[in-house]
Design a protein around this motif. Structure first.
Motif, PDB file in Angstrom:
ATOM      1  N   GLY A  15       0.807  -1.215   0.000  1.00 36.73           N
ATOM      2  CA  GLY A  15       0.000   0.000   0.000  1.00 36.73           C
ATOM      3  C   GLY A  15       0.835   1.258   0.000  1.00 36.73           C
ATOM      4  O   GLY A  15       0.450   2.293  -0.570  1.00 36.73           O
ATOM      5  N   ALA A  16       2.013   1.178   0.619  1.00 32.14           N
ATOM      6  CA  ALA A  16       2.867   2.360   0.735  1.00 32.14           C
ATOM      7  C   ALA A  16       3.441   2.808  -0.604  1.00 32.14           C
ATOM      8  O   ALA A  16       3.963   3.924  -0.710  1.00 32.14           O
ATOM      9  CB  ALA A  16       4.003   2.087   1.722  1.00 32.14           C
ATOM     10  N   ILE A  17       3.332   1.958  -1.639  1.00 34.83           N
ATOM     11  CA  ILE A  17       3.801   2.364  -2.971  1.00 34.83           C
ATOM     12  C   ILE A  17       3.052   3.603  -3.449  1.00 34.83           C
ATOM     13  O   ILE A  17       3.549   4.377  -4.264  1.00 34.83           O
ATOM     14  CB  ILE A  17       3.643   1.208  -3.986  1.00 34.83           C
ATOM     15  N   SER A  18       1.839   3.807  -2.915  1.00 31.46           N
ATOM     16  CA  SER A  18       1.039   4.955  -3.323  1.00 31.46           C
ATOM     17  C   SER A  18       1.685   6.279  -2.949  1.00 31.46           C
ATOM     18  O   SER A  18       1.379   7.316  -3.534  1.00 31.46           O
ATOM     19  CB  SER A  18      -0.362   4.862  -2.710  1.00 31.46           C
ATOM     20  N   ALA A  19       2.593   6.263  -1.963  1.00 29.77           N
ATOM     21  CA  ALA A  19       3.297   7.494  -1.597  1.00 29.77           C
ATOM     22  C   ALA A  19       4.174   7.963  -2.741  1.00 29.77           C
ATOM     23  O   ALA A  19       4.408   9.170  -2.909  1.00 29.77           O
ATOM     24  CB  ALA A  19       4.140   7.261  -0.338  1.00 29.77           C
ATOM     25  N   GLN A  20       4.660   7.009  -3.549  1.00 33.12           N
ATOM     26  CA  GLN A  20       5.501   7.356  -4.696  1.00 33.12           C
ATOM     27  C   GLN A  20       4.685   7.544  -5.971  1.00 33.12           C
ATOM     28  O   GLN A  20       5.046   8.341  -6.832  1.00 33.12           O
ATOM     29  CB  GLN A  20       6.550   6.265  -4.911  1.00 33.12           C
ATOM     30  N   GLY A  38      -0.856   1.842   9.911  1.00 34.23           N
ATOM     31  CA  GLY A  38       0.470   2.144   9.385  1.00 34.23           C
ATOM     32  C   GLY A  38       0.411   2.985   8.131  1.00 34.23           C
ATOM     33  O   GLY A  38       1.198   3.932   7.957  1.00 34.23           O
ATOM     34  N   LEU A  39      -0.529   2.654   7.235  1.00 29.39           N
ATOM     35  CA  LEU A  39      -0.670   3.422   5.992  1.00 29.39           C
ATOM     36  C   LEU A  39      -1.221   4.824   6.274  1.00 29.39           C
ATOM     37  O   LEU A  39      -0.839   5.794   5.611  1.00 29.39           O
ATOM     38  CB  LEU A  39      -1.580   2.678   5.013  1.00 29.39           C
ATOM     39  N   LYS A  81      -0.647   6.608   8.875  1.00 33.61           N
ATOM     40  CA  LYS A  81       0.478   7.394   9.382  1.00 33.61           C
ATOM     41  C   LYS A  81       1.475   7.723   8.282  1.00 33.61           C
ATOM     42  O   LYS A  81       1.947   8.863   8.171  1.00 33.61           O
ATOM     43  CB  LYS A  81       1.177   6.618  10.496  1.00 33.61           C
ATOM     44  N   ALA A  82       1.767   6.741   7.428  1.00 28.59           N
ATOM     45  CA  ALA A  82       2.779   6.941   6.390  1.00 28.59           C
ATOM     46  C   ALA A  82       2.305   7.883   5.298  1.00 28.59           C
ATOM     47  O   ALA A  82       3.090   8.671   4.760  1.00 28.59           O
ATOM     48  CB  ALA A  82       3.167   5.591   5.776  1.00 28.59           C
ATOM     49  N   LEU A  83       1.015   7.827   4.958  1.00 25.31           N
ATOM     50  CA  LEU A  83       0.492   8.608   3.838  1.00 25.31           C
ATOM     51  C   LEU A  83      -0.094   9.946   4.264  1.00 25.31           C
ATOM     52  O   LEU A  83      -0.355  10.811   3.424  1.00 25.31           O
ATOM     53  CB  LEU A  83      -0.569   7.789   3.088  1.00 25.31           C
ATOM     54  N   GLY A  84      -0.369  10.092   5.533  1.00 25.84           N
ATOM     55  CA  GLY A  84      -0.942  11.350   5.998  1.00 25.84           C
ATOM     56  C   GLY A  84      -2.397  11.518   5.621  1.00 25.84           C
ATOM     57  O   GLY A  84      -2.918  12.642   5.618  1.00 25.84           O
ATOM     58  N   ALA A  85      -3.065  10.431   5.304  1.00 22.11           N
ATOM     59  CA  ALA A  85      -4.490  10.443   4.972  1.00 22.11           C
ATOM     60  C   ALA A  85      -5.109   9.182   5.536  1.00 22.11           C
ATOM     61  O   ALA A  85      -4.468   8.122   5.564  1.00 22.11           O
ATOM     62  CB  ALA A  85      -4.701  10.510   3.458  1.00 22.11           C
ATOM     63  N   GLU A  86      -6.349   9.280   5.973  1.00 21.96           N
ATOM     64  CA  GLU A  86      -6.986   8.137   6.609  1.00 21.96           C
ATOM     65  C   GLU A  86      -7.175   6.981   5.641  1.00 21.96           C
ATOM     66  O   GLU A  86      -7.715   7.146   4.542  1.00 21.96           O
ATOM     67  CB  GLU A  86      -8.344   8.523   7.198  1.00 21.96           C
ATOM     68  N   VAL A  87      -6.710   5.823   6.044  1.00 24.45           N
ATOM     69  CA  VAL A  87      -6.913   4.585   5.286  1.00 24.45           C
ATOM     70  C   VAL A  87      -7.773   3.681   6.162  1.00 24.45           C
ATOM     71  O   VAL A  87      -7.306   3.164   7.174  1.00 24.45           O
ATOM     72  CB  VAL A  87      -5.574   3.894   4.945  1.00 24.45           C
TER      73      VAL A  87
END
Length: 379
Positions: free
Chosen positions: A266-271, A309-310, A312-318
């Motif tokens: 899911g964190a790939i979305s940050a990039q 975790g997502l 926090k990492a993305l700065g948007a509610e998941v």
């Protein structure tokens, strides 16, 4: 004495017959070659097939026969099948595509109203494909027009899970996807012999996905679900490039080790700057027959860990969208080619998947937001 049917009546009956692949009346697609009515109510109907080997020719012949037989005064229907010429196929392609470029991906256009969900997981074996087909079936049953892309090129399984046995039909440069359970489906498994493995590298994977999105005639979809391979490899990157507005759905199990890997997916979305629509925890618990007590075979809390975790990492509610319990019948339904949400809609797993489906797309869209192409005229 029975009245003799008219050509107008027969044509009106033919307007009710839809092409099984394109899902539009055969009259609109210029597939009706001729209508001849003889004495005694015998009707001869000529029908153009898009290609000589059309896998739906038997279905079309049957539907035409049934529709025309209902016209008052018709005593017999003869259906003669012909094949479109190259010019006719090109004209059909133009009619379907309009002015859209041959390789243009309609879902990537700013005006597209189709919601695209890329279903991802960190690792295999978490039930990502099962979740995909059941969400798709639940959405279609609610009245949405849904397509499914089996983008798991190496581990394609969607055709089996949906019971798709028909092959795609090619009309010029367009591919007509088979339909099952009111879902349009495309998979590389439809283009390989038997259970032959696909041995492709990055550029070929990208090209295959591009064809699935741009060359396949999807029509006006409300939702497109893409079953991605596990991890953050070539296909995930290609999806971000080809459909940057696609939203990511992360599937995990409660196991902490699986959750950690899923969070990376899911964190790939940050990039890629894609939105993560939420997390689905599959195989959350098991309730034995005759018991009301859930047994957490794979641990607890993995889905919520991924969602937190997502967030926090993305700065948007998941959000955590749902916890799907283990049900052996879900596996059996997948092997039989019927989504579990249709085979047993009252089961706990089905109800959870339906709730997730509704939370993602809600009710089918009406005319709100649709560009009607109407220009106001002042008087």
């Amino acid at each position: 004495m029975a009245s003799t049917p008219t050509t107008e009546q027969v044509n009106a009956a033919l307007e009710t017959v839809q092409d099984p692949e394109i899902h539009r009346p055969i009259t609109d697609l210029d597939m009706v070659k001729s209508v001849d009515i003889a004495d005694g109510g015998v009707v001869d109907v000529g029908i153009y097939l898009t290609v000589a080997g059309c896998p739906m020719k038997g279905r079309i012949q049957q539907d035409v026969t049934e529709a025309v037989s209902k016209v008052e005064g018709v005593t017999k229907v003869n259906v003669e099948l012909d094949v479109m010429s190259e010019e006719q196929r090109k004209a059909l392609q133009t009619k379907l595509r309009g002015n859209q470029g041959e390789k243009e991906i309609p879902f990537a256009k700013p005006t597209s109203l189709t919601r695209v969900f890329a279903v991802a997981s960190g690792k295999g074996g978490v039930g990502k494909s099962s979740v995909t087909v059941n969400l798709a079936a639940a959405m279609a049953e609610r009245g949405h027009k849904v397509g499914v892309v089996d983008a798991d090129i190496y581990g394609h399984s969607v055709p089996r899970m949906l019971g798709v046995t028909d092959s795609p039909t090619k009309v010029e440069d367009m591919i007509m996807p088979p339909t099952a359970h009111n879902l349009k489906v495309i998979s590389v498994g439809m283009f390989t012999q038997g259970n032959q493995p696909v041995v492709w590298r990055g550029p070929m994977l990208h090209r295959a996905l591009q064809q699935f999105l741009g060359d396949v005639f999807w029509g006006d979809l409300d939702v497109l679900l893409m079953d991605l391979p596990p991890g953050t490899g070539d296909i995930a990157i290609s999806v971000a490039q080809l459909i940057p507005n696609a939203e990511i759905l992360v599937v995990t199990t409660p196991q902490q080790a699986a959750a950690e890997v899923a969070e990376r997916a899911g964190a790939i979305s940050a990039q890629t700057h894609q939105r993560v629509a939420g997390v689905i925890e599959n195989m959350s618990y098991y309730i034995a027959p005759g018991s009301d007590e859930p047994v957490h075979l794979f641990g607890e809390g993995g889905g919520q860990v991924v969602a937190d975790g997502l967030t926090k990492a993305l700065g948007a509610e998941v959000p955590m969208l749902g916890q799907v319990p283990i049900d052996i019948r879900l596996r059996e339904a997948s092997d039989d080619g019927t989504p579990f949400v249709l085979a047993d809609p009252e089961a706990a797993a089905s109800q959870t998947l339906r709730q997730v489906s509704d939370s993602l797309v809600g009710k089918p869209r009406g005319l709100s937001g649709v560009q009607l192409g109407v220009t106001p005229v002042s008087h």
